[in-house]
Write an enzyme that holds these catalytic residues in place. Structure first.
Site, PDB file in Angstrom:
ATOM      1  N   CYS A 189      34.344  17.033  67.979  1.00  9.80           N
ATOM      2  CA  CYS A 189      33.102  17.612  68.502  1.00  9.80           C
ATOM      3  C   CYS A 189      32.311  16.558  69.290  1.00  9.80           C
ATOM      4  CB  CYS A 189      32.277  18.229  67.371  1.00  9.80           C
ATOM      5  SG  CYS A 189      31.005  19.377  67.967  1.00  9.80           S
ATOM      6  N   HIS A 236      36.162  22.049  65.032  1.00 10.29           N
ATOM      7  CA  HIS A 236      36.097  21.336  63.748  1.00 10.29           C
ATOM      8  C   HIS A 236      37.345  21.624  62.912  1.00 10.29           C
ATOM      9  CE1 HIS A 236      31.987  19.708  63.915  1.00 10.29           C
ATOM     10  NE2 HIS A 236      31.732  20.757  64.673  1.00 10.29           N
ATOM     11  N   GLU A 279      38.227  20.198  60.211  1.00 14.68           N
ATOM     12  CA  GLU A 279      38.003  19.915  58.789  1.00 14.68           C
ATOM     13  C   GLU A 279      37.507  21.114  57.990  1.00 14.68           C
ATOM     14  OE1 GLU A 279      34.115  18.738  60.880  1.00 14.68           O
ATOM     15  OE2 GLU A 279      36.250  18.866  61.330  1.00 14.68           O
TER      16      GLU A 279
END
Length: 510
Positions: free
Chosen positions: A82, A169, A171
């Site tokens: 990001c 993202h 994660e």
């Protein structure tokens, strides 16, 4: 044996600790470091991979977090996420612009799975986007390796230099292929072996504490919760009788908890344990206080003061053990992120504290703490005990804390926990508790009008405390809990069930 290391450079992203958890899931040790860390210090630690976190800033902002271009010249693979991708592009000569419309939420992404980062992943996937700025022009030597309808550079790569960036993202759970992508980065690109485990963590931490403490004396802030219990056992294994556990019974514990704590640590672990009954002292300090942050600070400060008094009785004490874990730290904010709420383990400490801190679990998430606890031989029942905040029922009684209110929430909570266990859900739901909102409502009991307290029930599922979903408890269980509380707890005539997740809510009400 020297362990492999990955650095996560924190630019203020709300998911920095979650990135760390995803890395650890692959048995790779990682540390989160601030963006201001010097290149020399980074080189000294010899990391095998570097990940840039996201962040709320724009690369063009006057005070936006930056890092030296030298980070790309130390011959270590880099992955920017990001803001991390935008910053990498900006530093290396690309262009970043502000989008007319923010891209937020689930988004379809097209991947080039010939790129090492996306090897073994189908070309069309779903990902989680949360950005306003975007890379409009990639740096020289890079290729675009993913795009969405709203973002032409959803990922970029310089495979020769092993520098990668993704706008989404990986994660979070909302990016299903994210775990596989991170695994590709760690094992295919960084060529790591995955040599870290909770067993090796515990062994190294015990050795580290033994060397740090030497022949000095230590006291432990023991609450009987999972975190302080595991911290105490680690330190006890390191230094034995040099550790004295101070159990401050502040009168804000769950039903029968004080007696259980005393029994477990004195009999099972043969620890030096001092129990201090300080209920009147804490309630006196909390009288008239309604603001949650103020309550936390008072409880934290008074907790330490009690420790200091006990330490003076014991003679020279050098160290204080606390069960601080990663989510405690992130919820208290960092240099680059806003404070959500001050945590009892990190926000309530007075500036004039007289001990040096030992926080053996500071780098671990809750699920990792439990695994360490089991490795250390702590009884299963204790390791899987419900998470419980340091301020205890002091923040589960909203508004002013009184003895009467504590008794109400204590009894309601005991009934809730008992019925959850009776339904076989006690190890299936991550955390569940009762709280007492500062609300009274009209009811009818025995043909008479009542104006009594409301009890709030909260139950969530999570693995790390960073995010959580409300638990879908069967209606018949909730019904039984409600009937019992209203009938058995004096002064209660209404029960409500909290159905908000984290975010937007925190797990605790205060």
């Amino acid at each position: 044996m020297k362990k492999e290391l990955v650095f996560i450079i924190d630019f203020g992203g709300q998911y920095s600790q979650l990135i760390a958890r995803r890395v650890r899931e692959n048995n790779v040790y990682c540390e989160i470091i601030p963006y201001s860390t010097s290149i020399e210090k980074i080189k000294e630690k010899n990391p095998k991979g570097i990940i840039f976190s996201g962040g709320p800033n724009s690369v063009y902002g006057e005070n936006s977090p930056r890092i030296s271009k030298e980070i790309f010249e130390i011959d270590v693979p880099v992955l920017g996420i990001c803001y991390g991708q935008q910053l990498a592009s900006f530093i290396l000569g690309g262009k970043v612009e502000s989008a007319k419309v923010r891209e937020y939420g689930k988004t379809a992404v097209n991947l080039d799975n010939k790129c090492a980062l996306f090897e073994g992943i189908d070309k069309v996937q779903e990902c989680w986007m949360s950005h306003t700025d975007y890379v409009s022009e990639i740096p020289s030597g890079f290729n675009i390796v993913a795009y969405t309808d709203g973002c032409k550079v959803a990922a970029m790569a310089n495979e020769d230099k092993k520098i990668y960036g993704v706008q989404f993202h990986p994660e979070v759970e909302h990016t299903p292929f994210g775990k596989k992508m991170l695994k590709n980065f760690l094992f295919n690109i960084c060529e790591l072996k995955g040599d870290w485990s909770v067993t090796s963590f515990a062994e190294e931490k015990i050795k580290e504490i033994r060397e740090l403490v030497g022949d000095k004396k230590v006291i432990c802030a023991l609450s009987g919760g999972v975190d302080s219990s595991v911290a105490a056992v680690i330190v006890h294994k390191a230094i034995g009788d040099q550790l004295t556990c101070i159990f401050v019974d502040h009168g804000l514990l769950r039903k029968d908890e004080g007696d259980q704590v005393e029994s477990i640590f004195k009999e099972k672990f043969q620890m030096n344990l001092i129990r201090v009954n300080a209920q009147d002292r804490f309630l006196g300090k909390l009288k008239g206080v309604t603001e949650p942050e103020r309550k936390r600070k008072i409880i934290g400060e008074e907790f330490i003061r009690v420790f200091e008094e006990e330490a003076n009785k014991l003679g020279k004490i050098d160290y204080l053990v606390q069960g601080t874990i990663y989510p405690d730290v992130v919820e208290s904010g960092t240099d680059t992120s806003a404070t959500i709420k001050s945590h009892h383990n990190v926000g309530g400490l007075p500036e004039d504290i007289e001990f040096e801190l030992i926080e053996p679990l500071r780098e671990l998430f809750k699920d990792e703490v439990r695994r360490v606890g089991e490795e250390l031989g702590i009884p299963h029942k204790l390791v899987w005990r419900q998470p419980f905040p340091g301020p205890g029922l002091g923040i589960r009684v909203l508004g002013e804390v009184t003895e009467e209110k504590l008794e109400i929430v204590r009894e309601a909570d005991a009934i809730f926990r008992e019925e959850i266990a009776n339904a076989g859900l006690d190890e299936k739901i991550w955390q569940y508790f009762a709280c007492l909102p500062n609300i009274r409502s009209v009811g009818v009991m025995g043909d008479e009008r009542t104006y009594s307290h409301t009890i709030g029930l909260r139950a969530v599922n999570s693995s790390d405390g960073m995010t959580s979903d409300w638990a879908k408890i069967p209606y018949e269980v909730l019904d039984k809990v409600s009937i019992r509380i209203v009938n058995e707890v004096k002064g209660v005539n209404r029960i409500v069930y909290d159905i908000t997740s984290k975010p937007p809510s925190t797990i605790e009400w205060e």
